[in-house]
Design an enzyme around this catalytic site. Structure first.
Site, PDB file in Angstrom:
ATOM      1  N   ASP A  51      43.365  40.036  37.590  1.00 28.20           N
ATOM      2  CA  ASP A  51      42.467  38.886  37.737  1.00 28.20           C
ATOM      3  C   ASP A  51      41.361  39.006  36.687  1.00 28.20           C
ATOM      4  O   ASP A  51      40.540  39.925  36.742  1.00 28.20           O
ATOM      5  CB  ASP A  51      41.869  38.896  39.145  1.00 28.20           C
ATOM      6  N   HIS A  53      44.471  35.581  39.228  1.00 30.74           N
ATOM      7  CA  HIS A  53      43.463  35.041  40.146  1.00 30.74           C
ATOM      8  C   HIS A  53      44.008  33.993  41.109  1.00 30.74           C
ATOM      9  O   HIS A  53      43.401  33.729  42.147  1.00 30.74           O
ATOM     10  CB  HIS A  53      42.338  34.408  39.322  1.00 30.74           C
ATOM     11  N   SER A  66      37.887  33.476  45.916  1.00 32.38           N
ATOM     12  CA  SER A  66      37.033  33.297  44.751  1.00 32.38           C
ATOM     13  C   SER A  66      35.611  32.979  45.235  1.00 32.38           C
ATOM     14  O   SER A  66      35.050  33.763  46.006  1.00 32.38           O
ATOM     15  CB  SER A  66      37.628  32.217  43.846  1.00 32.38           C
ATOM     16  N   TRP A  67      35.012  31.863  44.790  1.00 29.90           N
ATOM     17  CA  TRP A  67      33.712  31.494  45.357  1.00 29.90           C
ATOM     18  C   TRP A  67      33.805  31.339  46.880  1.00 29.90           C
ATOM     19  O   TRP A  67      32.832  31.588  47.597  1.00 29.90           O
ATOM     20  CB  TRP A  67      33.196  30.199  44.728  1.00 29.90           C
ATOM     21  N   GLY A  96      35.319  27.753  43.412  1.00 34.01           N
ATOM     22  CA  GLY A  96      34.449  27.044  42.481  1.00 34.01           C
ATOM     23  C   GLY A  96      33.205  27.866  42.179  1.00 34.01           C
ATOM     24  O   GLY A  96      33.288  28.901  41.539  1.00 34.01           O
TER      25      GLY A  96
END
Length: 318
Positions: free
Chosen positions: A265, A293, A114-115, A47
């Site tokens: 990605d 991704h 990711s985050w 996120g």
């Protein structure tokens, strides 16, 4: 994805779950999966604001690992949903420590994509003595260049999505799309923030996978969490100083780590993973040649499960 990769472990239910009040505003949802006497793992979702999925439990052998997963502030089942106030990287790191103490864990393997990779690095650099190692996917260092790519650079690959994304914003505001969207999503008027949050979430979600996927059913929880919290964190550069996560790699460079990155990605481009590996040559970099991704793309999920299995066998990565 409707056709989940065979590399994953079978679906599993939490052995327990609950809510933890972390301050006067936020209460976070947590769940524990696997062997209560197993090797502890901390799972960090992406996120910010994306929240947990039942598929996140399936990267780990439940006979060997004790996995702690939680919805970060403002995400998923945590309350209030989409709340950006009292929501910073430093506070998320503090929440992780509260969870560690609550579960009586001394050290754990940190897994984030990711985050989640951003938060994993921030947590590890703040508390290296509490980490056994790191499994990181789709690296995001929360720099100005990455944020500019997320908002603007991607139009070179998805011009139609970019055109759709900017369309609701009046032309005079388009010079600063982040500010335009943040001002809408972080207001208190649902008639203003809901359309903006849905547009933001759609802009991101339709470019996660290398190959086109069937559209998932709309999720108000996902849209509001992702839209509000991503814009909030990006507007504040993740609450980091310039290139902080690269400059502080030395604090965790002695720990085993693996980096799994999709070659195509377009949300978190490979340059960030490459830069992290250059700063941390002891970390193993796996560039997946046929992936974007998504953690559930076959090559990525296979590499992630392979990493948890290798750590199970030898507490390191080759």
């Amino acid at each position: 994805m409707s056709d989940l990769p065979s590399a994953l472990f079978p679906p599993i239910q939490p052995i327990r779950h609950g809510m933890l009040e972390v301050d006067e505003l936020h209460t976070i949802y947590w769940e524990e999966v696997g062997n209560p006497a197993g090797v502890p793992v901390l799972f960090l979702h992406g996120g910010p604001g994306a929240g947990l999925s039942p598929q996140h439990r399936r990267f780990f052998d439940p006979q060997h690992y004790r996995v702690i997963l939680f919805d970060q502030r403002g995400a998923g089942k945590s309350t209030p949903l989409g709340e950006w106030r009292n929501n910073t990287t430093g506070l998320l790191v503090s929440d992780i420590e509260k969870l560690r103490v609550t579960f009586g864990i001394d050290k754990w393997l940190v897994f984030g994509g990711s985050w989640g990779s951003t938060l994993a690095l921030a947590y590890g650099q703040a508390h290296p003595e509490r980490c056994l190692g790191f499994i990181l996917r789709g690296i995001f260092l929360c720099t100005r260049a990455e944020i500019d790519w997320f908002l603007h650079g991607v139009q070179w690959f998805y011009p139609e999505l970019y055109e759709e994304f900017v369309a609701p914003i009046p032309v005079p505001e388009r010079a600063d799309l982040l500010a335009a969207y943040a001002s809408r999503m972080l207001c208190d008027d649902p008639a203003v923030y809901w359309p903006a949050a849905r547009a933001w979430s759609r802009f991101e979600g339709r470019r996660v996978f290398l190959l086109p996927q069937e559209d998932e059913p709309a999720s108000d929880t996902l849209d509001l969490g992702v839209g509000r919290l991503e814009s909030h964190y990006m507007a504040n550069l993740g609450f980091f100083t310039d290139d902080q996560l690269i400059r502080n790699v030395g604090r965790i460079a002695h720990l085993p780590a693996v980096i799994v990155q999709g070659r195509y990605d377009v949300i978190c481009p490979p340059l960030s993973a490459y830069r992290l590996h250059q700063a941390w040559p002891g970390a193993r970099l796996h560039m997946i040649p046929d992936a974007g991704h998504g953690a559930l793309e076959h090559g990525i999920s296979k590499a992630l499960v392979g990493a948890t299995e290798q750590f199970k066998r030898s507490s390191r990565f080759d």
